[in-house]
Design an enzyme around this catalytic site. Structure first.
Site, mmCIF file in Angstrom:
data_model
loop_
_atom_site.group_PDB
_atom_site.id
_atom_site.type_symbol
_atom_site.label_atom_id
_atom_site.label_comp_id
_atom_site.label_asym_id
_atom_site.label_seq_id
_atom_site.Cartn_x
_atom_site.Cartn_y
_atom_site.Cartn_z
ATOM 1 N N HIS A 46 -35.965 -40.068 -9.292
ATOM 2 C CA HIS A 46 -37.116 -40.006 -8.967
ATOM 3 C C HIS A 46 -37.869 -39.039 -10.192
ATOM 4 O O HIS A 46 -38.713 -37.785 -9.675
ATOM 5 C CB HIS A 46 -37.888 -40.490 -7.983
ATOM 6 C CG HIS A 46 -38.059 -41.741 -7.017
ATOM 7 N ND1 HIS A 46 -37.995 -43.336 -8.113
ATOM 8 C CD2 HIS A 46 -37.236 -41.986 -6.325
ATOM 9 C CE1 HIS A 46 -38.310 -44.543 -7.404
ATOM 10 N NE2 HIS A 46 -37.538 -44.026 -6.805
ATOM 11 N N GLU A 150 -33.349 -51.293 0.393
ATOM 12 C CA GLU A 150 -34.562 -51.320 0.725
ATOM 13 C C GLU A 150 -35.862 -52.191 0.437
ATOM 14 O O GLU A 150 -36.272 -51.745 -0.800
ATOM 15 C CB GLU A 150 -34.928 -49.730 -0.121
ATOM 16 C CG GLU A 150 -34.390 -49.215 -1.546
ATOM 17 C CD GLU A 150 -34.666 -48.091 -2.342
ATOM 18 O OE1 GLU A 150 -34.813 -47.027 -1.729
ATOM 19 O OE2 GLU A 150 -33.564 -47.939 -3.339
ATOM 20 N N ASP A 176 -39.984 -48.342 -0.335
ATOM 21 C CA ASP A 176 -39.522 -49.246 -0.952
ATOM 22 C C ASP A 176 -39.451 -50.983 -0.345
ATOM 23 O O ASP A 176 -40.158 -51.521 -0.789
ATOM 24 C CB ASP A 176 -38.521 -49.044 -1.734
ATOM 25 C CG ASP A 176 -38.285 -48.475 -3.221
ATOM 26 O OD1 ASP A 176 -39.391 -49.090 -3.862
ATOM 27 O OD2 ASP A 176 -38.009 -47.582 -3.356
HETATM 28 C C1 3PY Z 1 -37.668 -45.062 -0.216
HETATM 29 O O1 3PY Z 1 -38.193 -44.957 0.724
HETATM 30 O O2 3PY Z 1 -38.043 -45.664 -0.699
HETATM 31 C C2 3PY Z 1 -36.769 -43.917 -0.217
HETATM 32 O O3 3PY Z 1 -36.202 -44.490 -1.912
HETATM 33 C C3 3PY Z 1 -36.018 -42.520 0.172
HETATM 34 O O4 3PY Z 1 -34.964 -42.000 0.208
HETATM 35 MG MG MG Z 2 -36.386 -45.403 -2.994
#
Ligand code: 3PY
Ligand code: MG
Length: 264
Positions: A46, A150, A176
């Site tokens: 990111h 995630e 996520d």
């Molecule tokens: C999230 O919280 O989506 C992440 O990718 C944390 O590293």
């Molecule tokens: Mg993430």
């Protein structure tokens, strides 16, 4: 050859704590490597960090006896090869939502017979303070493979993902994950669906001998997660820590809004 002491700790069942490096900056990587965290994950998913900057950061981190990891932009063989061949000691792979995606990540990260990683490069061996031949022979025992859990799809098939041979860590990305539930993205929540998902990852990871991990916002949350049994703990990021402290000073002095803009 140097040892990946973060992986060794996880294999002994101990917790290992680190943070994310989100700034494309060699100086902050070098200084952060000396703070005492077990590992630092250079964040290519990111951020504007490119492969060349990341390679320099891996060398500065390893050179200061900290473990350099890389979060790749996406789960592709090319991304995984480039960061490992330029000296990362392990990979964090976003959005691993199925067994076949977990198998693909392991295949790209491990040399035969465990995988299909291509032979080449020099910087990996330099960062492990050895020669390429020794590195090729021993890398499978040192490289840390972290799958990010995630998405609700990954929670549903956690058993299938965590039983993939060669996977070391199941790491929850809470933002996520909550987002995939149609909720506001957050690091932590009392929401039942979120709490059940976190408990399911913890239990299923332990069952398969995979270290459970999670990204948290501060040291209190890290301690709480370690007590619950989580092992691979990321605390926010270097930018998150910097801005949190800067915001606190600004607010104390009544300067501006004292806003913290970085999540991690
Ligand atoms: C999230 O919280 O989506 C992440 O990718 C944390 O590293
Ligand atoms: Mg993430």
């Amino acid at each position: 050859m140097k040892q990946n002491h973060a992986r060794a700790k996880l294999k002994r069942g101990e917790p290992s704590v680190g943070t994310w490096l989100t700034l494309p900056d060699r100086v902050s990587a070098r200084l952060m490597a000396r703070v005492g965290f077990d590992w630092l994950t250079v964040e290519l998913e990111h951020t504007p960090i490119d492969f060349e900057t990341a390679a320099d950061c891996f060398a500065l981190i390893a050179g200061n006896n900290c473990v350099p990891l890389a979060r790749v932009p996406w789960n592709t063989g090319e991304n995984i090869k480039r960061v490992l061949d330029t000296g990362a000691y392990g990979i964090v792979v976003p959005m691993v939502n199925s067994r076949s995606e977990a198998e693909a990540a392991v295949r790209a990260a491990r040399y035969q017979p465990l995988g299909e990683r291509s032979i080449g490069g020099q910087l990996h061996a330099a960062n492990f303070d050895t020669d390429p031949g020794t590195y090729y022979a021993r890398a499978n025992d040192e490289i840390l493979v972290v799958a990010m859990i995630e998405h609700v799809k990954a929670i549903e098939v956690a058993e299938e993902i965590f039983s993939v041979p060669g996977l070391d860590v199941a790491f929850i990305g809470p933002n996520d994950l909550t987002n995939s539930m149609g909720k506001k993205p957050v690091f932590d929540s009392d929401d039942k669906q979120f709490k059940d998902a976190v408990a399911h990852v913890l239990k299923t990871a332990k069952k398969h001998g995979v270290a459970p991990g999670i990204h948290v916002l501060d040291a209190d949350a890290a301690q709480r997660r370690i007590k619950e049994g989580f092992q691979f703990i990321a605390i926010t990021s270097e930018a998150g820590m910097m801005l949190a402290k800067a915001g606190e000073f600004a607010r104390t002095l009544g300067l501006g809004a004292g806003k913290t803009v970085a999540k991690y």
